[in-house]
Design a protein around this motif. Structure first.
Motif, PDB file in Angstrom:
ATOM      1  N   SER A  25       0.854  -1.204   0.000  1.00 12.78           N
ATOM      2  CA  SER A  25       0.000   0.000   0.000  1.00 12.78           C
ATOM      3  C   SER A  25       0.880   1.241   0.000  1.00 12.78           C
ATOM      4  O   SER A  25       1.925   1.292   0.669  1.00 12.78           O
ATOM      5  N   LEU A  26       0.422   2.252  -0.700  1.00  8.00           N
ATOM      6  CA  LEU A  26       1.164   3.517  -0.808  1.00  8.00           C
ATOM      7  C   LEU A  26       0.186   4.685  -0.759  1.00  8.00           C
ATOM      8  O   LEU A  26      -0.873   4.649  -1.424  1.00  8.00           O
ATOM      9  N   THR A  27       0.506   5.691   0.019  1.00  5.52           N
ATOM     10  CA  THR A  27      -0.322   6.901   0.110  1.00  5.52           C
ATOM     11  C   THR A  27       0.383   8.036  -0.609  1.00  5.52           C
ATOM     12  O   THR A  27       1.557   8.335  -0.325  1.00  5.52           O
ATOM     13  N   ALA A  28      -0.309   8.678  -1.508  1.00  7.87           N
ATOM     14  CA  ALA A  28       0.233   9.817  -2.261  1.00  7.87           C
ATOM     15  C   ALA A  28      -0.583  11.059  -1.938  1.00  7.87           C
ATOM     16  O   ALA A  28      -1.726  10.977  -1.450  1.00  7.87           O
ATOM     17  N   LYS A 106      -5.294   3.270  -7.864  1.00  6.49           N
ATOM     18  CA  LYS A 106      -5.345   1.986  -8.559  1.00  6.49           C
ATOM     19  C   LYS A 106      -4.243   1.095  -8.007  1.00  6.49           C
ATOM     20  O   LYS A 106      -3.451   1.513  -7.176  1.00  6.49           O
ATOM     21  N   THR A 107      -4.169  -0.094  -8.573  1.00  2.00           N
ATOM     22  CA  THR A 107      -3.068  -1.007  -8.254  1.00  2.00           C
ATOM     23  C   THR A 107      -2.096  -0.998  -9.429  1.00  2.00           C
ATOM     24  O   THR A 107      -2.485  -1.295 -10.578  1.00  2.00           O
ATOM     25  N   PHE A 108      -0.865  -0.625  -9.145  1.00  2.00           N
ATOM     26  CA  PHE A 108       0.190  -0.591 -10.150  1.00  2.00           C
ATOM     27  C   PHE A 108       1.145  -1.756  -9.864  1.00  2.00           C
ATOM     28  O   PHE A 108       1.513  -2.002  -8.710  1.00  2.00           O
ATOM     29  N   THR A 109       1.562  -2.457 -10.968  1.00  2.00           N
ATOM     30  CA  THR A 109       2.398  -3.660 -10.825  1.00  2.00           C
ATOM     31  C   THR A 109       3.717  -3.478 -11.562  1.00  2.00           C
ATOM     32  O   THR A 109       3.725  -3.049 -12.740  1.00  2.00           O
ATOM     33  N   CYS A 110       4.794  -3.827 -10.835  1.00  2.00           N
ATOM     34  CA  CYS A 110       6.133  -3.807 -11.434  1.00  2.00           C
ATOM     35  C   CYS A 110       6.499  -5.271 -11.784  1.00  2.00           C
ATOM     36  O   CYS A 110       6.558  -6.124 -10.888  1.00  2.00           O
ATOM     37  N   MET A 111       6.721  -5.517 -13.067  1.00  2.00           N
ATOM     38  CA  MET A 111       7.095  -6.869 -13.495  1.00  2.00           C
ATOM     39  C   MET A 111       8.587  -6.868 -13.826  1.00  2.00           C
ATOM     40  O   MET A 111       9.043  -6.102 -14.686  1.00  2.00           O
ATOM     41  N   VAL A 112       9.351  -7.724 -13.129  1.00  2.00           N
ATOM     42  CA  VAL A 112      10.805  -7.817 -13.308  1.00  2.00           C
ATOM     43  C   VAL A 112      11.119  -9.163 -13.976  1.00  2.00           C
ATOM     44  O   VAL A 112      10.780 -10.231 -13.417  1.00  2.00           O
ATOM     45  N   VAL A 123       1.380  -2.768  -6.196  1.00  4.85           N
ATOM     46  CA  VAL A 123       1.307  -1.688  -5.190  1.00  4.85           C
ATOM     47  C   VAL A 123      -0.041  -0.977  -5.347  1.00  4.85           C
ATOM     48  O   VAL A 123      -0.359  -0.495  -6.450  1.00  4.85           O
ATOM     49  N   SER A 124      -0.819  -0.935  -4.259  1.00  2.00           N
ATOM     50  CA  SER A 124      -2.107  -0.234  -4.261  1.00  2.00           C
ATOM     51  C   SER A 124      -1.881   1.221  -3.821  1.00  2.00           C
ATOM     52  O   SER A 124      -1.346   1.482  -2.732  1.00  2.00           O
ATOM     53  N   VAL A 125      -2.308   2.156  -4.619  1.00  5.46           N
ATOM     54  CA  VAL A 125      -2.073   3.585  -4.355  1.00  5.46           C
ATOM     55  C   VAL A 125      -3.374   4.248  -3.894  1.00  5.46           C
ATOM     56  O   VAL A 125      -4.430   4.074  -4.528  1.00  5.46           O
ATOM     57  N   ALA A 126      -3.273   4.981  -2.754  1.00  2.50           N
ATOM     58  CA  ALA A 126      -4.371   5.839  -2.272  1.00  2.50           C
ATOM     59  C   ALA A 126      -3.894   7.292  -2.332  1.00  2.50           C
ATOM     60  O   ALA A 126      -2.772   7.596  -1.930  1.00  2.50           O
TER      61      ALA A 126
END
Length: 560
Positions: A25-28, A106-112, A123-126
């Motif tokens: 989770s991430l707060t912006a 939204k939910t942002f995804t990092c694919m490595v 990562v879910s962003v609020a």
């Protein structure tokens, strides 16, 4: 994605197993840059082939944002919507999104993708936004006692998530009870921005004690708490009690002005009153006071005031007027003759216990009683009658007149002076005039309490008979005195001194002669006795003679 990356991904996919980590989770902050870490900021693997960022669309389908091949290659933006202009990737493979809005929640995804693994880190962003303002609107001017009145509406605008609003009074939270405290909350969502505006309206039934109460609105939000205060409100309430005041610091005295003040405990206070004065009803507008001027003793009694719109709401006071009457007989200037009789009459009337006092020429005295007037009785007499706060005073001036009478006529000469002082004293009113029958110098006069004195200096060369005469409008008096010449007195004094000196010399001579004679007789006696004793011792014989002769001889010796 280009064809090489696609083929590589297909190859990796056949050889490796996709691993998806738990969602972070991430707060912006609204309007700021969203910094989304890949794998919580962990270093990329050594055999990294490429990194891809993607997101979940509103309809649940995936959307590509960008892809970066190798460590040193430039990223390729794959997004075709709003994100095309707002996304980028930094050296740590973090996704950067500018101008954060609520659509970015939204939910942002990092694919490595490496030669051995394929990892995804969602990562879910609020996105949070604190209220742009917290203010109280539509405030009231006054509060009503025991009647719910709208204090105001507190608004916390444009926040995410929506702010919570709490009302306070004197620092303590208010809880709605449906009677004295009514709170109406509401939340409004802006369809364009998705931000929420919270509002809360407070209605409050006040008491008199709330005239100093401080109301406040507090906005509670995940990012900040804000509080806004209101100044105390005046409390309006109807009159419950009326009182009447007599504006006087002490007793009400006859001749004073008297002010009546009607007080009502309502707020705002009434602006007009009825004053009931001695059977009359007087309307006083735009004032709470009425003044009676120069009141007399008949003004005593009951006074009342009442409300104009409700005469049953009234108050009353009993008034007592203090007074003193004084009559003094006589007054003014009174002229009497010495020896006359004179009487004074005092009449007084007062509303209380009054004290009578007298002064003569400013000095306290007992009540004057005159039987036979003398000059000493003359003066200014003041009679004063007083009690608390009130005093009356009357006076008369007594003048005692009489024709002048000479009381003494004397002469005096100082030692060795060549002049004489004549003193004439007289009693009389008005002040007598002095006249002398002889020329004089150094005249001195005095006059006090009917007593006059006149002194003159004369140098009489001959014996004189001097006359002193005194007179005023009522008569005159004359007295004479014999005055001898100062030169004759000097001569007589000188002769008297010489005669005294001769007499003194004669007395001294007589005393000296007597002393010498006594000394001679004593010497003769001594020689005689000496010779007589020597003869007896030489012969050894006894003296021959009769006893009578012896006695005579002894007598003769004593006589000598």
């Amino acid at each position: 994605m280009d064809s090489a990356a696609f083929l590589l991904l297909a190859f990796v996919s056949t050889e490796t197993l996709l691993q998806v980590w738990g969602t972070e989770s991430l707060t912006a902050l609204y309007g700021e840059i969203i910094n989304i870490p890949c794998n919580d900021g962990a270093p990329a693997p050594e055999d990294l082939m490429f990194v891809k960022w993607k997101y979940e669309k509103d309809d649940g389908t995936p959307g590509d944002l960008l892809i970066k091949q190798g460590r040193n290659e430039q990223a390729t933006v794959q997004a075709t919507d709003d994100y095309a202009q707002r996304v980028s990737i930094d050296d740590q493979l973090n996704l950067l999104i500018t101008q954060a809005s609520l659509k970015d929640q939204k939910t942002f995804t990092c694919m490595v993708v490496s030669s051995s693994n394929l990892m995804e880190y969602p990562v879910s962003v609020a996105v949070y936004k604190k209220p742009s303002s917290v203010e109280i609107m539509d405030t009231t001017a006054v509060l009503l006692k025991d009647k719910p009145t709208t204090v105001g509406t507190c608004v916390a605008a444009d926040a995410n998530p929506a702010a919570m609003i709490t009302w306070k009074k004197n620092g303590n939270p208010l809880v709605a009870d449906g009677k004295a405290v009514l709170i109406t909350p509401s939340i409004k969502l802006d369809p364009a921005t998705g931000l929420s505006t919270t509002s809360s309206t407070l209605q409050y039934a006040a008491s008199k004690e709330d005239a100093v109460a401080v109301f406040a609105c507090m906005s509670t939000h995940k990012l900040t708490n804000q509080e806004t205060d209101l100044k105390p409100f005046p409390i309006h309430y109807p009159t419950e009690k009326v009182s009447l005041q007599i504006m006087s610091k002490g007793p009400i005295l006859e001749g004073d002005n008297m002010t009546l003040k009607c007080h009502a405990d309502g707020n705002p206070p009434p602006s007009s009153f009825f004053f009931h004065i001695k059977g009359q009803k007087l309307l006083v507008e735009n004032s709470d006071s009425y003044t009676l001027t120069d009141i007399n003793r008949a003004a005593g009694g009951e006074y009342k005031c009442s409300l104009v719109d409700n005469e049953k709401m009234d108050a009353s006071q009993s008034i007592f007027v203090s007074y003193i009457d004084l009559s003094l007989t006589p007054t003014g200037k009174v002229v009497k003759a010495e020896g006359d009789t004179f009487s004074v009459k005092v009449e007084k009337s007062a509303s209380g216990d009054a004290k009578v006092s007298w002064t003569k020429n400013g000095k306290a005295m007992k009540e004057p009683v005159f039987s036979k007037l003398t000059y000493a009785d003359a003066g200014v007499y003041v009679c004063e009658v007083s009690m608390t706060g009130l005093m009356r005073r009357q006076s008369f001036e007594l003048v005692v007149e009489g024709k002048p009478v000479i009381t003494s006529l004397t002469k005096h000469r100082a030692d060795d002076a060549n002049y004489k002082v004549l003193i004439c004293e007289a009693a009389g009113v008005p002040e007598p005039n002095f006249m002398w029958s002889v020329n004089s110098t150094n005249e001195e006069s005095s006059y006090t309490s009917g007593r006059a004195t006149n002194k003159i200096t004369v140098i009489p060369k001959l014996n004189l008979t001097v006359t002193c005469s005194v007179s005023n409008k009522l008569g005159e008096d004359i007295m004479t005195i014999n005055v001898s010449s100062v030169f004759k007195e000097e001569k007589e004094k000188k002769g008297s001194q010489e005669e005294s000196e001769d007499q003194a010399k004669l007395i001294v001579g007589v005393v000296a002669g007597l002393l010498i004679a006594a000394a001679i007789v004593g010497l003769i006696y001594w020689l005689y006795m000496k010779n007589s004793r020597q003869g007896s011792w030489k012969t050894g014989e006894k003296e021959v003679g009769t006893s009578e002769e012896s006695k005579k001889l002894e007598e003769n010796n004593h006589t000598v």
